[in-house]
Design an enzyme around this catalytic site. Structure first.
Site, mmCIF file in Angstrom:
data_model
loop_
_atom_site.group_PDB
_atom_site.id
_atom_site.type_symbol
_atom_site.label_atom_id
_atom_site.label_comp_id
_atom_site.label_asym_id
_atom_site.label_seq_id
_atom_site.Cartn_x
_atom_site.Cartn_y
_atom_site.Cartn_z
ATOM 1 N N LYS A 49 0.859 -1.180 0.000
ATOM 2 C CA LYS A 49 0.000 0.000 0.000
ATOM 3 C C LYS A 49 0.899 1.235 0.000
ATOM 4 O O LYS A 49 1.592 1.497 0.977
ATOM 5 C CB LYS A 49 -0.932 0.014 1.209
ATOM 6 C CG LYS A 49 -1.957 1.128 1.166
ATOM 7 C CD LYS A 49 -2.855 1.102 2.389
ATOM 8 C CE LYS A 49 -4.006 2.091 2.233
ATOM 9 N NZ LYS A 49 -3.548 3.470 1.988
ATOM 10 N N PHE A 121 -1.849 0.585 -10.618
ATOM 11 C CA PHE A 121 -2.322 -0.649 -9.983
ATOM 12 C C PHE A 121 -3.605 -1.198 -10.585
ATOM 13 O O PHE A 121 -4.027 -2.295 -10.228
ATOM 14 C CB PHE A 121 -2.480 -0.482 -8.467
ATOM 15 C CG PHE A 121 -3.358 0.674 -8.041
ATOM 16 C CD1 PHE A 121 -4.734 0.631 -8.183
ATOM 17 C CD2 PHE A 121 -2.786 1.796 -7.471
ATOM 18 C CE1 PHE A 121 -5.529 1.676 -7.774
ATOM 19 C CE2 PHE A 121 -3.575 2.852 -7.052
ATOM 20 C CZ PHE A 121 -4.958 2.796 -7.207
ATOM 21 N N ARG A 191 -17.193 1.350 -3.133
ATOM 22 C CA ARG A 191 -16.512 0.615 -2.076
ATOM 23 C C ARG A 191 -16.605 -0.878 -2.382
ATOM 24 O O ARG A 191 -17.684 -1.407 -2.630
ATOM 25 C CB ARG A 191 -17.163 0.927 -0.735
ATOM 26 C CG ARG A 191 -16.394 0.428 0.465
ATOM 27 C CD ARG A 191 -15.057 1.086 0.640
ATOM 28 N NE ARG A 191 -15.127 2.534 0.775
ATOM 29 C CZ ARG A 191 -14.068 3.315 0.840
ATOM 30 N NH1 ARG A 191 -12.839 2.790 0.762
ATOM 31 N NH2 ARG A 191 -14.196 4.615 0.963
ATOM 32 N N LYS A 197 -7.559 -3.385 2.117
ATOM 33 C CA LYS A 197 -6.309 -2.864 2.677
ATOM 34 C C LYS A 197 -6.062 -3.527 4.028
ATOM 35 O O LYS A 197 -6.991 -3.758 4.810
ATOM 36 C CB LYS A 197 -6.369 -1.346 2.809
ATOM 37 C CG LYS A 197 -7.563 -0.796 3.543
ATOM 38 C CD LYS A 197 -7.627 0.724 3.407
ATOM 39 C CE LYS A 197 -8.925 1.263 4.006
ATOM 40 N NZ LYS A 197 -9.061 2.731 3.810
#
Length: 287
Positions: A49, A121, A191, A197
């Protein structure tokens, strides 16, 4: 004189009124949820991340996640593919504040942008599952051959223990955490429960409502920020500040990001500490 005033008022009355520019529409991006032991780790591809500013390349221009235009030097996006790309404008671990300042500057400083990379990404317009999209990113960027346009490295992890070990190594090296993306997941805006994460601590935002004075070596400087969550809960942030930040603390009314580890029995963030001052609402840089 009265006739002149009448004509002037009449002229002003018919002038068009220009409204303030409205906030832009944010691009339809996929946003991560939090990892919570959501099944077989081997079903995911994992990446670091990155603590940068999220960017969206439309194929023609670069936007923040909030839809604001990013204004890099022209050479920065020269030769980029016409394919829409999601990525992170990144300087390196622990340098979020620096890259945020570079990205929010209207007049780009060439020497500063020479250090920035756009780490890709995902491909929002690609219809395949993520494992296919990840391979396509590498092929696409190899063909572009732009040094500062790079793919985020995706790697498999065998099990939960291996995931925790990888997270520990990343955090010990100054990284922020991990991202897990289901191999078979298609890109869906909003979402997502297939993009996750995983961090050792959580971040949240609060509004500064007061300062408390410092004591001892911090006399005459900030002791703590009194902050308020969106639900109205108030608490103090007394750690995480540099001496420079204590001498010139975030002003009352500003928004800050804090880091914490769970909650007390009263719902107060445990071990809450200051992380950064949030940029003014031109941008919302972090995912």
């Amino acid at each position: 004189m009265r006739a002149f005033a009448f004509v002037l008022l009449t002229f002003l009355a018919v002038l068009p009124v220009t409204a303030a520019d409205p906030d832009p529409d944010p691009p339809n991006l996929m946003h991560a949820s939090s990892w919570g032991e959501r099944g077989d780790v081997s079903s995911y591809l994992v990446s670091e991340k990155l603590d940068g500013v999220r960017g969206h390349w439309t194929g023609e221009r670069l936007l923040t996640r909030g839809g604001h235009a990013v204004d890099p030097p022209e050479w920065f996006t020269a030769g980029w593919p016409s394919t829409p790309m999601d990525g992170e404008l990144w300087l390196g671990r622990g340098r979020f504040a620096a890259v945020s300042g570079i990205v929010r500057t209207r007049e780009p400083v060439d020497a500063e942008w020479r250090e920035v990379r756009f780490m890709v990404f995902d491909l929002p317009a690609h219809e395949g599952p993520f494992e296919v999209r990840a391979r396509r990113i590498r092929t696409l960027l190899d063909g572009a051959a732009v040094r500062w346009l790079q793919p985020v490295r995706q790697f498999p992890v065998a099990n939960a223990d291996a995931l925790d070990q990888r997270l520990e190594r990343i955090v010990d090296a100054g990284g922020e955490g991990l991202m897990l993306h289901r191999r078979d997941a298609h890109y869906r805006a909003g979402r997502s429960d297939t993009l996750l994460k995983y961090k050792t601590s959580a971040d949240a935002e609060a509004r500064v409502v007061a300062h408390t004075p410092g004591r001892g070596r911090y006399r005459g400087m900030l002791g703590a920020l009194v902050v308020e969550r969106p639900d109205g809960l108030r608490f103090r942030l007394g750690t995480g500040f540099s001496d420079a930040q204590r001498a010139d603390p975030p002003p009352v009314g500003s928004r800050v990001t804090y880091r914490y580890n769970g909650f007390t029995v009263n719902g107060v963030p445990r071990f809450a500490r200051f992380l950064r001052l949030r940029p003014r609402r031109r941008d919302s840089p972090k995912d």
